[in-house]
Design a protein around this motif. Structure first.
Motif, PDB file in Angstrom:
ATOM      1  N   LEU A  23       0.826  -1.211   0.000  1.00 55.70           N
ATOM      2  CA  LEU A  23       0.000   0.000   0.000  1.00 55.70           C
ATOM      3  C   LEU A  23       0.858   1.258   0.000  1.00 55.70           C
ATOM      4  O   LEU A  23       0.556   2.230  -0.703  1.00 55.70           O
ATOM      5  N   LYS A  24       1.928   1.224   0.763  1.00 48.59           N
ATOM      6  CA  LYS A  24       2.819   2.380   0.832  1.00 48.59           C
ATOM      7  C   LYS A  24       3.533   2.597  -0.503  1.00 48.59           C
ATOM      8  O   LYS A  24       3.640   3.729  -0.981  1.00 48.59           O
ATOM      9  N   LEU A  25       4.006   1.509  -1.129  1.00 40.96           N
ATOM     10  CA  LEU A  25       4.678   1.623  -2.419  1.00 40.96           C
ATOM     11  C   LEU A  25       3.746   2.162  -3.494  1.00 40.96           C
ATOM     12  O   LEU A  25       4.137   2.988  -4.314  1.00 40.96           O
ATOM     13  N   LEU A  26       2.506   1.669  -3.499  1.00 40.05           N
ATOM     14  CA  LEU A  26       1.555   2.067  -4.532  1.00 40.05           C
ATOM     15  C   LEU A  26       0.870   3.390  -4.218  1.00 40.05           C
ATOM     16  O   LEU A  26       0.347   4.044  -5.121  1.00 40.05           O
ATOM     17  N   GLY A  27       0.821   3.763  -2.954  1.00 42.83           N
ATOM     18  CA  GLY A  27       0.154   5.008  -2.568  1.00 42.83           C
ATOM     19  C   GLY A  27      -1.349   4.934  -2.727  1.00 42.83           C
ATOM     20  O   GLY A  27      -1.978   5.908  -3.137  1.00 42.83           O
ATOM     21  N   ILE A  28      -1.922   3.768  -2.437  1.00 41.73           N
ATOM     22  CA  ILE A  28      -3.364   3.579  -2.573  1.00 41.73           C
ATOM     23  C   ILE A  28      -3.956   3.133  -1.240  1.00 41.73           C
ATOM     24  O   ILE A  28      -3.238   2.729  -0.337  1.00 41.73           O
ATOM     25  N   SER A  29      -5.278   3.185  -1.176  1.00 41.49           N
ATOM     26  CA  SER A  29      -5.978   2.769   0.040  1.00 41.49           C
ATOM     27  C   SER A  29      -6.187   1.258   0.048  1.00 41.49           C
ATOM     28  O   SER A  29      -6.025   0.582  -0.978  1.00 41.49           O
ATOM     29  N   ASN A  30      -6.595   0.758   1.196  1.00 43.56           N
ATOM     30  CA  ASN A  30      -6.887  -0.666   1.366  1.00 43.56           C
ATOM     31  C   ASN A  30      -7.995  -1.108   0.410  1.00 43.56           C
ATOM     32  O   ASN A  30      -7.882  -2.146  -0.246  1.00 43.56           O
ATOM     33  N   SER A  31      -9.058  -0.313   0.309  1.00 44.39           N
ATOM     34  CA  SER A  31     -10.175  -0.695  -0.558  1.00 44.39           C
ATOM     35  C   SER A  31      -9.769  -0.664  -2.034  1.00 44.39           C
ATOM     36  O   SER A  31     -10.191  -1.518  -2.818  1.00 44.39           O
ATOM     37  N   ILE A  37      -7.138  -6.082  -7.061  1.00 50.05           N
ATOM     38  CA  ILE A  37      -7.053  -7.547  -7.070  1.00 50.05           C
ATOM     39  C   ILE A  37      -8.293  -8.124  -7.753  1.00 50.05           C
ATOM     40  O   ILE A  37      -8.189  -9.016  -8.598  1.00 50.05           O
ATOM     41  N   LYS A  38      -9.458  -7.598  -7.413  1.00 45.83           N
ATOM     42  CA  LYS A  38     -10.708  -8.098  -7.994  1.00 45.83           C
ATOM     43  C   LYS A  38     -10.739  -7.888  -9.508  1.00 45.83           C
ATOM     44  O   LYS A  38     -11.221  -8.739 -10.251  1.00 45.83           O
TER      45      LYS A  38
END
Length: 79
Positions: A23-31, A37-38
């Motif tokens: 998440l930190k590398l991509l700079g995105i939220s959990n959702s 992935i979906k």
């Protein structure tokens, strides 16, 4: 035989990243992460324990590279 296996593992060594690192590398939220992935943009994690998953660093870095390439391609076609 043990030396052959050890050499193969040494050459093929790859880190597994935990979700918070991804998440930190991509700079995105959990959702957003689970939405990716979906959609099949990111592969599901590799099981490393009963309730533990890791994502191969090479796959995450490859995803980042594909995002950069897509951006560059759009900028090149817009110019």
């Amino acid at each position: 035989m043990a030396q052959i296996l050890q050499d193969a593992l040494f050459r093929k060594q790859q880190a597994l990243l935990r979700k918070r690192e991804v998440l930190k590398l991509l700079g995105i939220s959990n959702s957003s992460f689970y939405a990716y992935i979906k959609k099949g943009l990111i592969k599901p994690g590799v099981p490393i324990g009963p309730r533990l998953r890791g994502w191969p660093e090479s796959e995450i870095l490859g995803f980042i590279e594909s995002c950069i390439a897509a951006r560059d391609q759009k900028q090149g076609s817009a110019a």
